[in-house]
Design a protein around this motif. Structure first.
Motif, mmCIF file in Angstrom:
data_model
loop_
_atom_site.group_PDB
_atom_site.id
_atom_site.type_symbol
_atom_site.label_atom_id
_atom_site.label_comp_id
_atom_site.label_asym_id
_atom_site.label_seq_id
_atom_site.Cartn_x
_atom_site.Cartn_y
_atom_site.Cartn_z
ATOM 1 N N ALA A 207 0.831 -1.202 0.000
ATOM 2 C CA ALA A 207 0.000 0.000 0.000
ATOM 3 C C ALA A 207 0.869 1.256 0.000
ATOM 4 O O ALA A 207 0.571 2.229 -0.702
ATOM 5 N N GLN A 208 1.959 1.238 0.761
ATOM 6 C CA GLN A 208 2.880 2.384 0.778
ATOM 7 C C GLN A 208 3.507 2.597 -0.596
ATOM 8 O O GLN A 208 3.652 3.730 -1.053
ATOM 9 N N LEU A 209 3.883 1.500 -1.239
ATOM 10 C CA LEU A 209 4.487 1.584 -2.567
ATOM 11 C C LEU A 209 3.508 2.185 -3.563
ATOM 12 O O LEU A 209 3.878 3.033 -4.384
ATOM 13 N N PHE A 210 2.238 1.778 -3.490
ATOM 14 C CA PHE A 210 1.231 2.327 -4.389
ATOM 15 C C PHE A 210 0.989 3.808 -4.114
ATOM 16 O O PHE A 210 0.875 4.601 -5.035
ATOM 17 N N ARG A 211 0.899 4.172 -2.843
ATOM 18 C CA ARG A 211 0.655 5.578 -2.502
ATOM 19 C C ARG A 211 1.808 6.478 -2.940
ATOM 20 O O ARG A 211 1.584 7.633 -3.302
ATOM 21 N N ALA A 212 3.028 5.955 -2.926
ATOM 22 C CA ALA A 212 4.186 6.751 -3.316
ATOM 23 C C ALA A 212 4.177 7.068 -4.810
ATOM 24 O O ALA A 212 4.537 8.172 -5.210
ATOM 25 N N ASP A 213 3.779 6.100 -5.647
ATOM 26 C CA ASP A 213 3.780 6.318 -7.094
ATOM 27 C C ASP A 213 2.666 5.501 -7.745
ATOM 28 O O ASP A 213 2.910 4.421 -8.290
ATOM 29 N N PRO A 214 1.418 5.982 -7.685
ATOM 30 C CA PRO A 214 0.291 5.189 -8.183
ATOM 31 C C PRO A 214 0.271 4.971 -9.694
ATOM 32 O O PRO A 214 -0.312 4.007 -10.177
ATOM 33 N N ASP A 215 0.915 5.857 -10.462
ATOM 34 C CA ASP A 215 0.871 5.720 -11.920
ATOM 35 C C ASP A 215 1.745 4.591 -12.446
ATOM 36 O O ASP A 215 1.468 4.033 -13.504
ATOM 37 N N SER A 216 2.815 4.248 -11.744
ATOM 38 C CA SER A 216 3.710 3.223 -12.270
ATOM 39 C C SER A 216 3.735 1.945 -11.432
ATOM 40 O O SER A 216 4.520 1.035 -11.713
ATOM 41 N N THR A 217 2.881 1.835 -10.436
ATOM 42 C CA THR A 217 2.852 0.634 -9.605
ATOM 43 C C THR A 217 1.961 -0.426 -10.239
ATOM 44 O O THR A 217 0.874 -0.133 -10.703
ATOM 45 N N ARG A 218 2.466 -1.655 -10.257
ATOM 46 C CA ARG A 218 1.727 -2.786 -10.824
ATOM 47 C C ARG A 218 1.559 -3.871 -9.767
ATOM 48 O O ARG A 218 2.420 -4.060 -8.925
ATOM 49 N N TYR A 219 0.466 -4.601 -9.882
ATOM 50 C CA TYR A 219 0.149 -5.693 -8.960
ATOM 51 C C TYR A 219 -0.139 -6.925 -9.798
ATOM 52 O O TYR A 219 -1.015 -6.907 -10.660
ATOM 53 N N VAL A 220 0.620 -7.999 -9.566
ATOM 54 C CA VAL A 220 0.511 -9.197 -10.397
ATOM 55 C C VAL A 220 0.297 -10.415 -9.503
ATOM 56 O O VAL A 220 0.910 -10.538 -8.446
ATOM 57 N N MET A 221 -0.590 -11.318 -9.952
ATOM 58 C CA MET A 221 -0.815 -12.582 -9.263
ATOM 59 C C MET A 221 -0.443 -13.721 -10.199
ATOM 60 O O MET A 221 -0.801 -13.683 -11.374
ATOM 61 N N LYS A 222 0.234 -14.705 -9.658
ATOM 62 C CA LYS A 222 0.536 -15.910 -10.434
ATOM 63 C C LYS A 222 0.154 -17.122 -9.599
ATOM 64 O O LYS A 222 0.459 -17.189 -8.411
ATOM 65 N N TYR A 223 -0.518 -18.051 -10.232
ATOM 66 C CA TYR A 223 -0.865 -19.297 -9.558
ATOM 67 C C TYR A 223 -0.397 -20.462 -10.409
ATOM 68 O O TYR A 223 -0.721 -20.536 -11.591
ATOM 69 N N ARG A 224 0.372 -21.345 -9.806
ATOM 70 C CA ARG A 224 0.820 -22.553 -10.497
ATOM 71 C C ARG A 224 0.082 -23.737 -9.898
ATOM 72 O O ARG A 224 0.342 -24.130 -8.760
ATOM 73 N N HIS A 225 -0.845 -24.282 -10.684
ATOM 74 C CA HIS A 225 -1.685 -25.364 -10.194
ATOM 75 C C HIS A 225 -0.864 -26.611 -9.883
ATOM 76 O O HIS A 225 -1.128 -27.295 -8.895
ATOM 77 N N CYS A 226 0.115 -26.919 -10.714
ATOM 78 C CA CYS A 226 0.898 -28.136 -10.507
ATOM 79 C C CYS A 226 1.678 -28.091 -9.192
ATOM 80 O O CYS A 226 1.870 -29.118 -8.546
ATOM 81 N N ASP A 227 2.113 -26.896 -8.774
ATOM 82 C CA ASP A 227 2.830 -26.759 -7.504
ATOM 83 C C ASP A 227 1.888 -26.366 -6.368
ATOM 84 O O ASP A 227 2.220 -26.531 -5.197
ATOM 85 N N GLY A 228 0.746 -25.804 -6.729
ATOM 86 C CA GLY A 228 -0.180 -25.311 -5.721
ATOM 87 C C GLY A 228 0.327 -24.065 -5.027
ATOM 88 O O GLY A 228 0.045 -23.838 -3.862
#
Length: 96
Positions: free
Chosen positions: A15-36
């Protein structure tokens, strides 16, 4: 890249990272089913925060983080509502 082991610390620093620079902050989720495994990553190209888990109960925590980011994105980093986009349109009804 920094893997953070504490969920609360990851949420707070993200949240601090986003508040510092909201235009260039990205949030990514990755899920690997085989590893869980689920990996969440927040970056602004200068700092990269990651959280890795294989616990199914952490999916609810991920939902809460999504809601935090949706709120920050819609209201802006300072918490005020952005009304400039809404002020131009009054409605779709017939003009009287």
């Amino acid at each position: 890249m920094v893997y953070i082991t504490s969920w609360d610390e990851f949420v707070e620093r993200s949240a601090q990272l986003f508040r510092a620079d909201p235009d260039s902050t990205r949030y990514v989720m990755k899920y690997r089913h085989c590893d869980g495994k689920l990996v969440l990553k927040v970056t602004d190209d200068k700092e990269c925060l990651k959280f890795k888990t294989d616990q199914a109960q952490d999916a609810k925590k991920m939902e809460k983080l999504n809601n935090i980011f949706f709120t920050l994105m819609s209201r802006g980093p300072d918490g005020k509502e952005q009304t400039e986009a809404q002020s131009g349109k009054k409605g779709r009804g017939r003009k009287q």
